[in-house]
Design a protein around this motif. Sequence first.
Motif, PDB file in Angstrom:
ATOM      1  N   PRO A 155     -59.270   7.314  -8.374  1.00  0.00           N
ATOM      2  CA  PRO A 155     -59.406   8.779  -8.381  1.00  0.00           C
ATOM      3  C   PRO A 155     -60.850   9.235  -8.578  1.00  0.00           C
ATOM      4  CG  PRO A 155     -57.599   8.072  -9.818  1.00  0.00           C
ATOM      5  CD  PRO A 155     -58.365   6.839  -9.439  1.00  0.00           C
ATOM      6  N   GLY A 156     -61.676   8.362  -9.176  1.00  0.00           N
ATOM      7  CA  GLY A 156     -63.061   8.731  -9.450  1.00  0.00           C
ATOM      8  C   GLY A 156     -63.982   8.672  -8.246  1.00  0.00           C
ATOM      9  N   LEU A 157     -63.469   8.253  -7.083  1.00  0.00           N
ATOM     10  CA  LEU A 157     -64.266   8.233  -5.857  1.00  0.00           C
ATOM     11  C   LEU A 157     -63.867   9.413  -4.974  1.00  0.00           C
ATOM     12  CD1 LEU A 157     -64.154   4.462  -4.761  1.00  0.00           C
ATOM     13  CD2 LEU A 157     -65.834   5.590  -6.216  1.00  0.00           C
ATOM     14  N   LYS A 158     -64.846  10.200  -4.531  1.00  0.00           N
ATOM     15  CA  LYS A 158     -64.570  11.358  -3.688  1.00  0.00           C
ATOM     16  C   LYS A 158     -65.562  11.422  -2.530  1.00  0.00           C
ATOM     17  CE  LYS A 158     -61.438  13.087  -6.608  1.00  0.00           C
ATOM     18  NZ  LYS A 158     -59.992  13.110  -6.270  1.00  0.00           N
ATOM     19  N   VAL A 159     -65.037  11.514  -1.314  1.00  0.00           N
ATOM     20  CA  VAL A 159     -65.888  11.730  -0.142  1.00  0.00           C
ATOM     21  C   VAL A 159     -66.200  13.221  -0.061  1.00  0.00           C
ATOM     22  CG1 VAL A 159     -66.043  11.629   2.369  1.00  0.00           C
ATOM     23  CG2 VAL A 159     -64.963   9.757   1.107  1.00  0.00           C
ATOM     24  N   VAL A 160     -67.493  13.560  -0.012  1.00  0.00           N
ATOM     25  CA  VAL A 160     -67.927  14.952   0.070  1.00  0.00           C
ATOM     26  C   VAL A 160     -68.153  15.355   1.526  1.00  0.00           C
ATOM     27  CG1 VAL A 160     -69.705  16.609  -0.604  1.00  0.00           C
ATOM     28  CG2 VAL A 160     -68.979  14.832  -2.224  1.00  0.00           C
ATOM     29  N   ASP A 161     -68.881  14.538   2.258  1.00  0.00           N
ATOM     30  CA  ASP A 161     -69.085  14.743   3.689  1.00  0.00           C
ATOM     31  C   ASP A 161     -69.389  13.390   4.313  1.00  0.00           C
ATOM     32  OD1 ASP A 161     -71.895  14.206   3.377  1.00  0.00           O
ATOM     33  OD2 ASP A 161     -72.226  16.305   2.845  1.00  0.00           O
ATOM     34  N   ASP A 162     -69.758  13.359   5.568  1.00  0.00           N
ATOM     35  CA  ASP A 162     -69.944  12.086   6.268  1.00  0.00           C
ATOM     36  C   ASP A 162     -70.924  11.161   5.558  1.00  0.00           C
ATOM     37  OD1 ASP A 162     -68.146  12.736   8.207  1.00  0.00           O
ATOM     38  OD2 ASP A 162     -69.623  13.186   9.772  1.00  0.00           O
ATOM     39  N   ASN A 163     -71.926  11.735   4.928  1.00  0.00           N
ATOM     40  CA  ASN A 163     -72.973  10.911   4.331  1.00  0.00           C
ATOM     41  C   ASN A 163     -73.078  11.042   2.812  1.00  0.00           C
ATOM     42  OD1 ASN A 163     -73.970   9.882   6.882  1.00  0.00           O
ATOM     43  ND2 ASN A 163     -74.789  11.928   7.247  1.00  0.00           N
ATOM     44  N   THR A 164     -72.076  11.656   2.179  1.00  0.00           N
ATOM     45  CA  THR A 164     -72.146  11.875   0.726  1.00  0.00           C
ATOM     46  C   THR A 164     -70.814  11.547   0.061  1.00  0.00           C
ATOM     47  OG1 THR A 164     -73.666  13.721   1.153  1.00  0.00           O
ATOM     48  CG2 THR A 164     -72.777  13.516  -1.079  1.00  0.00           C
ATOM     49  N   PHE A 165     -70.871  10.821  -1.055  1.00  0.00           N
ATOM     50  CA  PHE A 165     -69.692  10.643  -1.900  1.00  0.00           C
ATOM     51  C   PHE A 165     -70.106  10.665  -3.363  1.00  0.00           C
ATOM     52  CE2 PHE A 165     -71.136   6.294  -1.193  1.00  0.00           C
ATOM     53  CZ  PHE A 165     -70.823   5.584  -2.343  1.00  0.00           C
ATOM     54  N   THR A 166     -69.140  10.930  -4.229  1.00  0.00           N
ATOM     55  CA  THR A 166     -69.408  10.968  -5.664  1.00  0.00           C
ATOM     56  C   THR A 166     -68.582   9.903  -6.375  1.00  0.00           C
ATOM     57  OG1 THR A 166     -67.695  12.639  -6.078  1.00  0.00           O
ATOM     58  CG2 THR A 166     -69.938  13.425  -5.648  1.00  0.00           C
ATOM     59  N   VAL A 167     -69.135   9.425  -7.469  1.00  0.00           N
ATOM     60  CA  VAL A 167     -68.471   8.424  -8.310  1.00  0.00           C
ATOM     61  C   VAL A 167     -68.488   8.952  -9.737  1.00  0.00           C
ATOM     62  CG1 VAL A 167     -68.444   6.040  -9.103  1.00  0.00           C
ATOM     63  CG2 VAL A 167     -69.326   6.586  -6.822  1.00  0.00           C
ATOM     64  N   THR A 168     -67.302   9.135 -10.312  1.00  0.00           N
ATOM     65  CA  THR A 168     -67.196   9.584 -11.701  1.00  0.00           C
ATOM     66  C   THR A 168     -66.756   8.411 -12.561  1.00  0.00           C
ATOM     67  OG1 THR A 168     -66.613  11.827 -11.006  1.00  0.00           O
ATOM     68  CG2 THR A 168     -66.128  11.225 -13.282  1.00  0.00           C
ATOM     69  N   LEU A 169     -67.540   8.111 -13.592  1.00  0.00           N
ATOM     70  CA  LEU A 169     -67.265   6.996 -14.486  1.00  0.00           C
ATOM     71  C   LEU A 169     -66.481   7.455 -15.709  1.00  0.00           C
ATOM     72  CD1 LEU A 169     -70.822   5.338 -14.408  1.00  0.00           C
ATOM     73  CD2 LEU A 169     -68.883   4.927 -12.875  1.00  0.00           C
ATOM     74  N   ASN A 170     -65.957   6.503 -16.459  1.00  0.00           N
ATOM     75  CA  ASN A 170     -65.213   6.829 -17.677  1.00  0.00           C
ATOM     76  C   ASN A 170     -66.129   7.316 -18.793  1.00  0.00           C
ATOM     77  OD1 ASN A 170     -62.602   6.052 -16.727  1.00  0.00           O
ATOM     78  ND2 ASN A 170     -63.193   3.908 -16.967  1.00  0.00           N
ATOM     79  N   GLN A 171     -67.382   6.915 -18.746  1.00  0.00           N
ATOM     80  CA  GLN A 171     -68.360   7.307 -19.747  1.00  0.00           C
ATOM     81  C   GLN A 171     -69.740   7.276 -19.093  1.00  0.00           C
ATOM     82  OE1 GLN A 171     -68.362   4.358 -22.883  1.00  0.00           O
ATOM     83  NE2 GLN A 171     -69.301   2.798 -21.603  1.00  0.00           N
ATOM     84  N   PRO A 172     -70.719   7.944 -19.679  1.00  0.00           N
ATOM     85  CA  PRO A 172     -72.072   7.866 -19.110  1.00  0.00           C
ATOM     86  C   PRO A 172     -72.592   6.421 -19.142  1.00  0.00           C
ATOM     87  CG  PRO A 172     -71.907   9.690 -20.664  1.00  0.00           C
ATOM     88  CD  PRO A 172     -70.654   8.869 -20.825  1.00  0.00           C
ATOM     89  N   GLU A 173     -73.185   5.987 -18.031  1.00  0.00           N
ATOM     90  CA  GLU A 173     -73.778   4.648 -17.945  1.00  0.00           C
ATOM     91  C   GLU A 173     -75.077   4.769 -17.147  1.00  0.00           C
ATOM     92  OE1 GLU A 173     -70.999   1.763 -16.488  1.00  0.00           O
ATOM     93  OE2 GLU A 173     -69.491   2.243 -18.013  1.00  0.00           O
ATOM     94  N   SER A 174     -76.198   4.693 -17.850  1.00  0.00           N
ATOM     95  CA  SER A 174     -77.482   4.948 -17.205  1.00  0.00           C
ATOM     96  C   SER A 174     -77.880   3.861 -16.221  1.00  0.00           C
ATOM     97  CB  SER A 174     -78.570   5.106 -18.270  1.00  0.00           C
ATOM     98  OG  SER A 174     -78.678   3.934 -19.050  1.00  0.00           O
ATOM     99  N   ASP A 175     -77.328   2.643 -16.387  1.00  0.00           N
ATOM    100  CA  ASP A 175     -77.734   1.545 -15.502  1.00  0.00           C
ATOM    101  C   ASP A 175     -76.762   1.289 -14.358  1.00  0.00           C
ATOM    102  OD1 ASP A 175     -75.611   0.386 -16.823  1.00  0.00           O
ATOM    103  OD2 ASP A 175     -76.643  -1.494 -17.246  1.00  0.00           O
ATOM    104  N   TRP A 176     -75.830   2.211 -14.125  1.00  0.00           N
ATOM    105  CA  TRP A 176     -74.805   1.978 -13.093  1.00  0.00           C
ATOM    106  C   TRP A 176     -75.395   1.648 -11.724  1.00  0.00           C
ATOM    107  CZ3 TRP A 176     -73.207   4.889  -8.727  1.00  0.00           C
ATOM    108  CH2 TRP A 176     -72.030   4.423  -8.125  1.00  0.00           C
ATOM    109  N   PRO A 177     -76.428   2.354 -11.243  1.00  0.00           N
ATOM    110  CA  PRO A 177     -76.937   2.031  -9.896  1.00  0.00           C
ATOM    111  C   PRO A 177     -77.489   0.621  -9.748  1.00  0.00           C
ATOM    112  CG  PRO A 177     -77.683   4.210 -10.580  1.00  0.00           C
ATOM    113  CD  PRO A 177     -77.087   3.558 -11.794  1.00  0.00           C
ATOM    114  N   ILE A 178     -77.888  -0.017 -10.849  1.00  0.00           N
ATOM    115  CA  ILE A 178     -78.450  -1.365 -10.751  1.00  0.00           C
ATOM    116  C   ILE A 178     -77.445  -2.339 -10.136  1.00  0.00           C
ATOM    117  CG2 ILE A 178     -79.357  -3.311 -12.092  1.00  0.00           C
ATOM    118  CD1 ILE A 178     -80.398  -1.348 -14.121  1.00  0.00           C
ATOM    119  N   ARG A 179     -76.155  -2.097 -10.359  1.00  0.00           N
ATOM    120  CA  ARG A 179     -75.123  -3.021  -9.888  1.00  0.00           C
ATOM    121  C   ARG A 179     -74.913  -2.966  -8.378  1.00  0.00           C
ATOM    122  NH1 ARG A 179     -70.871  -0.667 -14.343  1.00  0.00           N
ATOM    123  NH2 ARG A 179     -72.462  -0.374 -15.946  1.00  0.00           N
ATOM    124  N   LEU A 180     -75.358  -1.891  -7.758  1.00  0.00           N
ATOM    125  CA  LEU A 180     -74.928  -1.601  -6.397  1.00  0.00           C
ATOM    126  C   LEU A 180     -75.566  -2.480  -5.336  1.00  0.00           C
ATOM    127  CD1 LEU A 180     -74.782   2.296  -6.633  1.00  0.00           C
ATOM    128  CD2 LEU A 180     -72.953   0.622  -6.997  1.00  0.00           C
TER     129      LEU A 180
END
Length: 531
Positions: A151-176
């Motif tokens: 449920p935390g993944l949402k497509v906004v438009d062709d080139n945009t999506f959002t990811v909502t985490l359970n808690q703030p995590e400042s290093d989340w993009p490092i995993r990608l």
Amino acid sequence: MKKQLFVATAVGLVSSLALAGCSSSDSGTAEGGAAANGGGIVTYRTCEPQAGMIPGMITEACGVHLLGQVAATLVTYDSKGELVNDLAESINSDDKQTWTVKVKAGRKFSDGTPITAKSFVDAWNLIVREKQPQAYFFDDVEGYEEGKDLPGLKVVDDNTFTVTLNQPESDWPIRLGHVTFVPLPEVALKDIKAFGEKPVSSGPYVLDNWEHRKQLNLSVNPNYDGPRKAQNGGLNGVMYTSTDAAYNDLMADHLDVSDIIPESALQGFKDELNGRAVSKPYAGIATFTIPNRLKHFEGEEGKLRRKAISLAINREEITKVIFNGTKAPARDFTAPSIAGWNDKLPGSENLNFNPEKAKELWAQADAISKWDGTFKIAYNSDSGHQAWVDAVCNQVKNNLGIDAQGDAYPDLKSLREKVENKTIETAFRAGWSADYPSAYNFLGPLYGTGAFGNDSGYSNPEVDKLLKEALGAKTEDEAKAKYDEAQKILLADLPAIPLWYSSVNGGWSANVENVDFGWDSLPILFAVTKK
């Protein structure tokens, strides 16, 4: 799945990323010929992936390396482990809990179909919905439940999506930058098994042919337009049954790049290769695991025996004699190249060589239940592990007065199948190469309760709590303190026996140039050029 002198902080890396986004067999060798872009085919040593090219199924280095050649991610890592945007235009968040990801417009898969926001959301949902092994990578996404879409993944438009985490995590993009997070084309969603054998590429190469357990042939992907554009005409990956065979081909210029040097050649390989060699640490650690379901390794008895075995091992002697000083004895469960590394953690004395204490603890365990049988360490014989396994077993045998020996498997796939099926009845060689440069990646996937990489069956609620708190920490110092507390418990419990920090010992032929090995030990193949 895996390095470098990584000194940037997680928060600093994320800030840099956001700014950048806002600105916008024994033989079986194959010799390369000319290619359309003027480069020849580069041959390299590789190994058989265990689960095909299905991102959510890949849990070992062989699969990670191959998928990394044919797939692109939102971000990639340079040779030092720092983030570089690939498919991402930007990754931003005001609160570090809800992240907005913009995908670069115009990027395409090798079949010509567009790479969109939906390509990522569908791929990530598939992993969790199908309960694939790498689903744990998404357990911090809001509403995570295996068997269902996120449920935390949402497509906004062709080139945009959002990811909502359970808690703030400042290093989340490092995993990608890990291959679990690659996008998938629609054809993969229709038949993921077929896709695993013949994937549609989003990365620098296309897999043309895969002769299982023998070789791989990859051509340049003309649709790839990222920072890892191939500087050669393609790749041939050769699978060897022994490291000696690979080294012999390397010496004869029949193999262009190898990321492994056999123990027998470590003392003189740099001279033998006339300087075409590398020996440097990376973000990895060697260990062996004793499943806690094994007889004599449960409860308090098992805790005493693990500690005794650890104290019976002379790590310094093995790293000097077997590895010619190219590795360093472990002092924790992470690696010196990871920010916040600490070699003076409480409990690190359990990694010292202390045979007297080892005998004392073994006797205490015998008082609970008398030891019987032979202590064995399983290993894959295709990657040069026999010498150190034999050395460790001899030390355990001599210092504890028990029978101990190695147990050889022909390749990593054979060993991992028994480990993952929980049918292995011995200790087994393990180790970890970081998926992304973070202390959490060394701890959470291996020692968190129920984590897929947790092959020992270890579970400690306090460790789980500390790891979760570290992920949500507001500062690097706060996170480091939580990781140190978790490691203090791990060093007392020893769910795995840390041995030494990993280093890559590799070399290349006289036929190639521009060879480098990355923060994760892997050769940076797209940059290699033929002379």
